[in-house]
Design a protein around this motif. Structure first.
Motif, PDB file in Angstrom:
ATOM      1  N   VAL A   5      -7.148  44.066  -3.509  1.00 32.30           N
ATOM      2  CA  VAL A   5      -7.714  45.140  -2.693  1.00 32.30           C
ATOM      3  C   VAL A   5      -7.864  46.422  -3.515  1.00 32.30           C
ATOM      4  O   VAL A   5      -8.883  47.106  -3.434  1.00 32.30           O
ATOM      5  CB  VAL A   5      -6.872  45.368  -1.429  1.00 32.30           C
ATOM      6  N   ILE A   6      -6.878  46.713  -4.359  1.00 24.36           N
ATOM      7  CA  ILE A   6      -6.988  47.924  -5.190  1.00 24.36           C
ATOM      8  C   ILE A   6      -8.210  47.808  -6.099  1.00 24.36           C
ATOM      9  O   ILE A   6      -9.022  48.720  -6.212  1.00 24.36           O
ATOM     10  CB  ILE A   6      -5.723  48.120  -6.057  1.00 24.36           C
ATOM     11  N   HIS A   7      -8.314  46.649  -6.727  1.00 22.55           N
ATOM     12  CA  HIS A   7      -9.422  46.406  -7.641  1.00 22.55           C
ATOM     13  C   HIS A   7     -10.751  46.645  -6.941  1.00 22.55           C
ATOM     14  O   HIS A   7     -11.643  47.319  -7.443  1.00 22.55           O
ATOM     15  CB  HIS A   7      -9.334  44.949  -8.113  1.00 22.55           C
ATOM     16  N   TRP A   8     -10.822  46.107  -5.742  1.00 23.28           N
ATOM     17  CA  TRP A   8     -12.062  46.164  -5.009  1.00 23.28           C
ATOM     18  C   TRP A   8     -12.316  47.577  -4.474  1.00 23.28           C
ATOM     19  O   TRP A   8     -13.450  48.055  -4.446  1.00 23.28           O
ATOM     20  CB  TRP A   8     -11.951  45.095  -3.923  1.00 23.28           C
ATOM     21  N   LEU A   9     -11.236  48.286  -4.094  1.00 18.19           N
ATOM     22  CA  LEU A   9     -11.398  49.664  -3.596  1.00 18.19           C
ATOM     23  C   LEU A   9     -11.889  50.592  -4.709  1.00 18.19           C
ATOM     24  O   LEU A   9     -12.471  51.630  -4.444  1.00 18.19           O
ATOM     25  CB  LEU A   9     -10.075  50.202  -3.041  1.00 18.19           C
ATOM     26  N   MET A  10     -11.600  50.212  -5.966  1.00 20.27           N
ATOM     27  CA  MET A  10     -12.030  51.067  -7.074  1.00 20.27           C
ATOM     28  C   MET A  10     -13.534  50.945  -7.307  1.00 20.27           C
ATOM     29  O   MET A  10     -14.098  51.670  -8.101  1.00 20.27           O
ATOM     30  CB  MET A  10     -11.310  50.680  -8.364  1.00 20.27           C
ATOM     31  N   GLY A  11     -14.184  50.025  -6.625  1.00 22.51           N
ATOM     32  CA  GLY A  11     -15.613  49.817  -6.875  1.00 22.51           C
ATOM     33  C   GLY A  11     -15.752  48.775  -7.955  1.00 22.51           C
ATOM     34  O   GLY A  11     -15.587  49.056  -9.132  1.00 22.51           O
ATOM     35  N   ASP A  12     -16.037  47.555  -7.544  1.00 24.75           N
ATOM     36  CA  ASP A  12     -15.880  46.439  -8.460  1.00 24.75           C
ATOM     37  C   ASP A  12     -17.209  45.783  -8.772  1.00 24.75           C
ATOM     38  O   ASP A  12     -17.604  44.818  -8.156  1.00 24.75           O
ATOM     39  CB  ASP A  12     -14.931  45.436  -7.774  1.00 24.75           C
ATOM     40  N   ILE A  13     -17.913  46.339  -9.760  1.00 26.00           N
ATOM     41  CA  ILE A  13     -19.174  45.712 -10.148  1.00 26.00           C
ATOM     42  C   ILE A  13     -18.922  44.788 -11.335  1.00 26.00           C
ATOM     43  O   ILE A  13     -19.718  43.927 -11.654  1.00 26.00           O
ATOM     44  CB  ILE A  13     -20.233  46.788 -10.476  1.00 26.00           C
ATOM     45  N   GLY A  14     -17.770  44.950 -11.974  1.00 28.57           N
ATOM     46  CA  GLY A  14     -17.460  44.246 -13.225  1.00 28.57           C
ATOM     47  C   GLY A  14     -17.521  42.739 -13.133  1.00 28.57           C
ATOM     48  O   GLY A  14     -17.804  42.076 -14.110  1.00 28.57           O
ATOM     49  N   ARG A  15     -17.236  42.182 -11.967  1.00 31.21           N
ATOM     50  CA  ARG A  15     -17.209  40.729 -11.876  1.00 31.21           C
ATOM     51  C   ARG A  15     -18.532  40.156 -11.367  1.00 31.21           C
ATOM     52  O   ARG A  15     -18.585  39.030 -10.900  1.00 31.21           O
ATOM     53  CB  ARG A  15     -16.053  40.296 -10.971  1.00 31.21           C
ATOM     54  N   ALA A  16     -19.584  40.966 -11.455  1.00 35.94           N
ATOM     55  CA  ALA A  16     -20.889  40.523 -10.934  1.00 35.94           C
ATOM     56  C   ALA A  16     -21.318  39.212 -11.573  1.00 35.94           C
ATOM     57  O   ALA A  16     -21.108  39.003 -12.763  1.00 35.94           O
ATOM     58  CB  ALA A  16     -21.926  41.590 -11.243  1.00 35.94           C
ATOM     59  N   ASN A  17     -21.899  38.345 -10.798  1.00 38.37           N
ATOM     60  CA  ASN A  17     -22.564  37.159 -11.339  1.00 38.37           C
ATOM     61  C   ASN A  17     -23.808  36.912 -10.491  1.00 38.37           C
ATOM     62  O   ASN A  17     -24.049  37.638  -9.523  1.00 38.37           O
ATOM     63  CB  ASN A  17     -21.624  35.956 -11.353  1.00 38.37           C
ATOM     64  N   LEU A  18     -24.586  35.914 -10.888  1.00 40.20           N
ATOM     65  CA  LEU A  18     -25.838  35.684 -10.160  1.00 40.20           C
ATOM     66  C   LEU A  18     -25.585  35.409  -8.686  1.00 40.20           C
ATOM     67  O   LEU A  18     -26.340  35.823  -7.821  1.00 40.20           O
ATOM     68  CB  LEU A  18     -26.582  34.506 -10.788  1.00 40.20           C
TER      69      LEU A  18
END
Lengths: 336, 331
Positions: free
Chosen positions: B177-190
């Motif tokens: 949840v913390i990771h995602w609350l920080m704004g998580d574009i890093g794990r983007a995939n198709l």
């Protein structure tokens, strides 16, 4: 409900119908696209797995994605194979100089690919990262560092992967034997109620913002091995306590875990003195506040026996001698 | 500068963004990777970095920027208030709470190919709007200011609930949840790009279709009604469109603040307040802005990445202030 029901809302013009159809088509197309992408990713992952599974070969390049995993790798004698570490890694000194590839939840995947690791060792609590690793063709091994048994078995799990099971077995024996000796040494003694404080503000005249070990983590287990019980028995993993909570819990002993940095700024006596403000607590009245400093007390890695020793000594005054073996050497910074 | 020239400049900026940002990064990559999008081998690092990391990130950041910016345009017009965005009105808070609750409950299912987590976000967003609308209708006080304040209160309410959930979670979920609350574009995939795409595209389509109505609503409800606009109906549809976009984005990227409030204002200062122009320009500008922020976030620091939310505020804040104090008075 009359709130949103407005008949004219449903009378759509031809343009409106066109938009509705477009929206539906978009969702269907995206669904089809996703199915295709998933199939392709699975194929890709299978291809990666096939190419990388050179039978009989042990990984040559490893990344530890948490400080405790990095320490575990070094304790297992795999230090020379570690090519990247977590940003918060500070021990052993040789690891601190290696390329940093991210924190606990944020990873620089590009940097990770450039380092070409054969395996990334991470914690089960970092599981949300696994999928992305698989997609870019990096294998992962997740270990559980949230319990004592998890820490012990992480040695054998990693060793099984890297082919140094003998050393892992020796380490596991060392840990189990020491734990057993501590257990025996405190047997028959009372079980005082202990509060383990893992954080409080130290720049004020009294401990504030007190966070203690609750239902989560391995500290609670260590405490029980060392002959105490957790004064906090609620459901929260790491609860924050107010003065009133402290009074209600009224622990017999307080073990205050602090970082080296804090001890460098204020002496241990000074830190102990901070608790005097809470003179109503039995632990303070009876001078049973123990200050334990060092980053190792926060890391569920190979140095966790030191924390166990601090607990048994703080609670029952029992000091169980450590045998001079692999982990002892590791704690002293003597890394093969 | 004439209006048309400005718009062309923006289009060129968007094209430059799309074609240049994937080439920026720690490792320089040759143009030959363009030839092998789906055929990269395990040792073809350049192609993996380009096609599996940078391109999905670009697309996801662009889509998220588009959606968040449009959400801001719509709410600012409907509430006739410069501060109205999906964040200030509690829609983002509701969607975030939906996601956090989903993680906490550890559920997993999907309906018609839409993942349960997206539905949870959507549910949270719609619930927050229903709550706000219900309160407004029940009290009979429907001035934009009351709605805005109500929205702010709902937003705080949901952030407290998220904090409570996080307090009760185990470490693993809490990290997530913390990771995602920080704004998580890093794990983007198709897959995540395709997951967000229909939400943003549908919302965008609806908003584009209702540009004229937005123009009228931004003046007053009475004028809109006198020109034949079904004010309540349009409001509901627009709320639905924004919920769609916000829920889709928040599920994957987490709550990324600041774009929704800043991009529309910047466009309003540059292109004027006519929604026929403002909607498409803010849409493009939001995408361009967030893409550059994300590119900076992943290239600036060597050992890891800065959360994109930090970059949006650091980069956008001063630029926005400059625009505001230099040109703001005219508007």
């Amino acid at each position: 409900m009359k709130l949103f029901v407005n008949k004219s809302l449903f009378r759509l013009s031809s343009g409106g119908w066109f938009v509705v159809v477009c929206v539906l088509v978009l969702f269907v197309l995206s669904h089809l696209g996703r199915s295709w992408v998933r199939g392709w990713s699975a194929e890709q992952a299978a291809m990666y797995a096939e190419k990388r599974s050179d039978a009989g070969q042990f990984p040559e390049r490893l990344v530890g994605l948490s400080p405790s995993n990095v320490e575990t790798l070094f304790a297992l004698g795999l230090g020379d194979k570690v090519v990247g570490v977590n940003r918060y890694t500070s021990y052993p000194a040789a690891a601190a100089d290696l390329p940093k590839i991210g924190g606990m939840v944020d990873v620089d995947f590009e940097q990770m690919l450039i380092l070409k690791p054969d395996y990334v060792v991470l914690l089960e609590s970092q599981r949300s990262l696994v999928q992305k690793f698989e997609e870019i063709g990096i294998k992962t091994l997740s270990v559980n560092h949230e319990s004592v048994e998890g820490i012990v078995s992480s040695f054998s799990e990693i060793a099984k992967l890297c082919g140094n099971e003998e050393r892992a077995a020796a380490i596991c024996d060392e840990i189990r034997e020491h734990i057993e000796r501590v257990r025996e040494s405190v047997e028959g003694r009372g079980r005082p109620r202990v509060l383990i404080c893992i954080h409080h503000s130290t720049d004020v005249s009294q401990p504030e913002q007190i966070i203690v070990c609750g239902s989560g983590g391995y500290h609670r287990e260590l405490l029980e091995i060392a002959g105490g019980v957790n004064a906090y028995d609620g459901p929260v993993a790491f609860p924050k306590l107010s003065r009133e909570n402290l009074i209600n819990l009224n622990p017999d002993i307080i073990i205050d875990l602090v970082n080296k940095k804090v001890v460098n700024e204020r002496s241990r006596d000074e830190l102990k003195g901070l608790w005097n403000v809470y003179g109503e607590l039995d632990a303070v009245k009876n001078r049973r506040v123990v200050i334990a400093d060092g980053a190792e007390h926060f890391l569920p890695g190979p140095r966790f026996l030191k924390t166990l020793d601090v607990f048994s000594e703080g609670i029952h005054g029992v000091k169980v001698e450590r045998k001079s073996t692999i982990l002892k050497h590791f704690e002293e910074g003597d890394i093969e | 500068m004439k209006g048309n020239v400005k718009i062309w400049c923006l289009i060129i900026l968007a094209l430059v963004t799309v074609f240049v940002t994937p080439w920026l990064g720690e490792r320089s990559i040759g143009f030959d990777v363009l030839a092998r999008p789906f055929t990269m081998g395990v040792d073809d690092l350049d192609a993996v970095i380009f096609w599996q990391i940078r391109v999905p990130r670009l697309l996801l950041a662009f889509l998220a920027g588009v959606g968040l910016s449009l959400g801001g345009v719509v709410f600012q017009a409907m509430f006739r208030n410069a501060l109205a965005t999906p964040f200030t009105l509690g829609v983002a808070g509701g969607a975030s709470f939906g996601v956090a609750l989903w993680v906490q409950l550890g559920l997993s299912f999907s309906i018609l190919g839409i993942g349960g987590i997206s539905l949870a976000a959507m549910g949270g967003a719609v619930f927050s709007i229903l709550l706000l609308y219900g309160l407004v209708r029940a009290s009979g006080k429907s001035s934009p200011m009351t709605m805005l304040l109500g929205g702010v209160a709902i937003s705080f309410f949901f952030s407290s609930l998220i904090m409570l959930l996080q307090y009760l979670m185990d470490i693993g979920d809490s990290f997530r949840v913390i990771h995602w609350l920080m704004g998580d574009i890093g794990r983007a995939n198709l897959d995540s790009v395709l997951q967000v795409f229909p939400f943003v595209a549908s919302g965008g389509l609806i908003v584009m279709y209702l540009r004229r109505e937005l123009n009228l609503l931004s003046v007053s409800d009475e004028i809109a009604a006198s020109r034949g606009v079904n004010v309540d109906g349009v409001r509901v549809v627009l709320f639905f469109a924004v919920s769609l976009m916000v829920a889709g984005i928040i599920t994957v990227c987490g709550p990324i603040g600041f774009v929704g409030i800043m991009a529309p204002h910047m466009c309003r200062l540059v292109f004027g307040a006519n929604h026929r122009v403002l909607v498409p320009t803010s849409l493009i500008f939001g995408g361009v802005f967030l893409t550059w922020c994300d590119t900076l976030a992943r290239t600036v620091s060597v050992s890891s990445e800065i959360p994109v939310g930090i970059v949006t505020a650091l980069l956008g804040g001063p630029f926005f202030l400059w625009l505001l104090f230099k040109h703001g008075e005219r508007h």
